[in-house]
Design an enzyme around this catalytic site. Structure first.
Site, PDB file in Angstrom:
ATOM      1  N   ASN A 118     -17.403   2.447   2.777  1.00 48.31           N
ATOM      2  CA  ASN A 118     -18.469   1.453   2.892  1.00 48.31           C
ATOM      3  C   ASN A 118     -18.822   0.845   1.535  1.00 48.31           C
ATOM      4  OD1 ASN A 118     -18.899   1.844   5.720  1.00 48.31           O
ATOM      5  ND2 ASN A 118     -19.956   3.750   5.239  1.00 48.31           N
ATOM      6  N   HIS A 174     -27.468   4.296  15.503  1.00 45.39           N
ATOM      7  CA  HIS A 174     -26.912   5.356  14.664  1.00 45.39           C
ATOM      8  C   HIS A 174     -27.523   6.719  14.992  1.00 45.39           C
ATOM      9  CE1 HIS A 174     -26.288   7.625  10.879  1.00 45.39           C
ATOM     10  NE2 HIS A 174     -25.194   6.903  10.781  1.00 45.39           N
ATOM     11  N   GLU A 222     -30.002  -1.785  14.823  1.00 44.94           N
ATOM     12  CA  GLU A 222     -29.283  -1.990  13.573  1.00 44.94           C
ATOM     13  C   GLU A 222     -29.017  -3.484  13.441  1.00 44.94           C
ATOM     14  OE1 GLU A 222     -25.909   0.645  12.877  1.00 44.94           O
ATOM     15  OE2 GLU A 222     -26.679   1.983  14.430  1.00 44.94           O
ATOM     16  N   SER A 261     -22.281  -0.140  12.995  1.00 47.29           N
ATOM     17  CA  SER A 261     -21.332   0.499  12.093  1.00 47.29           C
ATOM     18  C   SER A 261     -19.978   0.778  12.710  1.00 47.29           C
ATOM     19  CB  SER A 261     -21.915   1.811  11.563  1.00 47.29           C
ATOM     20  OG  SER A 261     -22.205   2.695  12.632  1.00 47.29           O
ATOM     21  N   ASP A 287     -32.335  -1.065  10.925  1.00 47.23           N
ATOM     22  CA  ASP A 287     -31.472  -0.352   9.983  1.00 47.23           C
ATOM     23  C   ASP A 287     -30.462  -1.357   9.429  1.00 47.23           C
ATOM     24  OD1 ASP A 287     -29.665   1.221   8.631  1.00 47.23           O
ATOM     25  OD2 ASP A 287     -29.521   2.750  10.184  1.00 47.23           O
ATOM     26  N   HIS A 316     -25.413  -1.482   6.917  1.00 47.86           N
ATOM     27  CA  HIS A 316     -24.119  -2.119   6.684  1.00 47.86           C
ATOM     28  C   HIS A 316     -24.223  -3.604   6.379  1.00 47.86           C
ATOM     29  CE1 HIS A 316     -23.112   1.633   8.744  1.00 47.86           C
ATOM     30  NE2 HIS A 316     -22.008   1.573   8.052  1.00 47.86           N
ATOM     31  N   LYS A 369     -23.952   2.201   0.307  1.00 47.66           N
ATOM     32  CA  LYS A 369     -22.823   1.459   0.869  1.00 47.66           C
ATOM     33  C   LYS A 369     -22.508   0.284  -0.054  1.00 47.66           C
ATOM     34  CE  LYS A 369     -23.528   3.186   5.542  1.00 47.66           C
ATOM     35  NZ  LYS A 369     -24.532   4.212   5.206  1.00 47.66           N
TER      36      LYS A 369
END
Length: 391
Positions: free
Chosen positions: A35, A122, A169, A173, A198, A201, A231
């Site tokens: 990541n 997640h 998110e 992910s 979240d 990413h 990340k």
């Protein structure tokens, strides 16, 4: 005595038999699994910043929780800077994204509340929800209408002082797709709910300034954003960005925060330097976006599958064993891409999770997909749909 660990061995044997036993592996081959999207984990600028801080005598450890003696000026300076960067009232620094999500969900949510969360959320979100006292309702992935129906029913029977929480998110992910954040924030406005996003990413990669997909909504009074620092930012930790009253409440009531040794001050220095690079080195983000477009186009051109549009490109194989074999074949060809299996993803959707980072270039990406074509032709993949696409 010989039976002491039998139940553990039995479960490990079962995982091995079903091709689901995990092992720690060294990094080998070209990076298509990490990541480290902006390749900042090896940044000479961050390294020099850390060396300078060490030479100036910054302590290696914090020595205690933030509420004891562990609150170093580096922590407070990072939180001040992050609040300016992400245009929020206040931030709080955690050791990692898992503990940040867990802290928010187990502290700010109470037993009268309702959590409405995406089915692909997640593990840290799911664990936080399980550990909270609130009622929860899972909605199908990115299905705003389904979330709305749950909220409407809750609102009709809402108890005084109770709140609803929408948890998503921004960039998922394992599937690499994006959440319709504007729609979820509209729902929050209608039902006086709070939205926890979240950004793990998306931070550093998306948004005009690399602030993630919540960038257009920064400072929104119903938004809590968690920006992971391990990340794209290349280091470690996580920042909870929220209205000041919620950050103050976390400091006073969050057990994961109160009873954890603070992250080493050097970590805060590293994150602060990474945030500076978001502003001073926008070319990294621009180069990555070009590489993302190139990789998604290569997948469609060479294998006939539409890409995710992000830096995370799932290549669904189906069977766990097939995914492992495909990953091994790619490693033999010189490419480090990992097999993702249940329970991380749903049964029957084991995959290669292709991660596009600035640790590779267009030539490497092209060679990667050429190798993947060879793997497909050798019989390691996938479904009837892929077989038809390869004809």
């Amino acid at each position: 005595m010989s039976n002491r660990f039998d139940r553990f061995q039995s479960e490990l044997d079962s995982l091995l038999e079903n091709h689901r036993q995990r092992q720690l592996m060294p990094s080998r081959g070209m990076d298509f699994s990490s990541n480290d999207f902006l390749a900042l984990s090896d940044s000479p600028v961050i390294r020099k910043t850390l060396i300078d801080a060490l030479n100036e005598g910054i302590p290696l450890g914090s020595g205690g929780s933030r509420l004891l003696r562990g609150n170093h000026p580096a922590h407070t300076e990072l939180e001040r800077k992050a609040a300016q960067v992400f245009h929020c009232e206040k931030t709080l620094f955690f050791a990692n994204g898992y503990s940040a999500n867990f802290a928010v969900l187990t502290t700010l949510v109470n037993r009268h509340d309702l959590i409405v969360f995406d089915a692909l959320s997640h593990a840290s979100i799911r664990e936080g929800i399980s550990a909270s006292w609130a009622k929860s309702s899972k909605f199908p992935h990115n299905d705003v209408d389904a979330a709305e129906r749950v909220l409407e029913k809750w609102h009709r029977n809402r108890q005084k002082h109770s709140k609803a929480w929408i948890v998503v998110e921004s960039l998922y992910s394992m599937d690499g797709d994006f959440a319709p954040l504007s729609d979820f924030l509209d729902l929050a406005q209608r039902f006086d709910a709070l939205v926890l996003v979240d950004e793990a990413h998306a931070t550093g990669v998306w948004g005009k300034r690399g602030h993630g997909l919540t960038e257009p909504f920064e400072g929104h009074p119903l938004l809590i954003a968690v920006h992971t620092c391990g990340k794209a930012l290349g280091v470690a930790g996580a920042l909870v960005c929220a209205p000041a009253i919620l950050i103050d409440y976390l400091v006073n009531r969050s057990r994961p925060f109160i009873y954890s040794t603070a992250p080493p001050p050097i970590n805060a220095i590293a994150v602060s330097a990474a945030l500076d690079l978001l502003e001073s080195e926008p070319f990294r983000r621009e180069q990555l976006r070009e590489l993302i477009d190139f990789a998604n186009h290569a997948l469609e051109q060479k294998i006939g599958i539409q890409g995710s549009g992000s830096q995370i490109i799932p290549f669904v194989v189906g069977e766990d064993k097939m995914a492992l074999e495909a990953a091994r074949a790619m490693l033999q060809a010189g490419f480090d891409v990992r097999a993702i299996r249940p329970p991380t993803v749903a049964n029957g959707t084991a995959r290669l999770r292709i991660s596009i980072t600035l640790n590779v270039d267009q030539r490497a990406v092209s060679e990667f997909f050429d190798a993947l074509v060879d793997v497909v032709h050798e019989g390691f993949a996938l479904s009837k749909n892929l077989d038809e696409a390869m004809v």
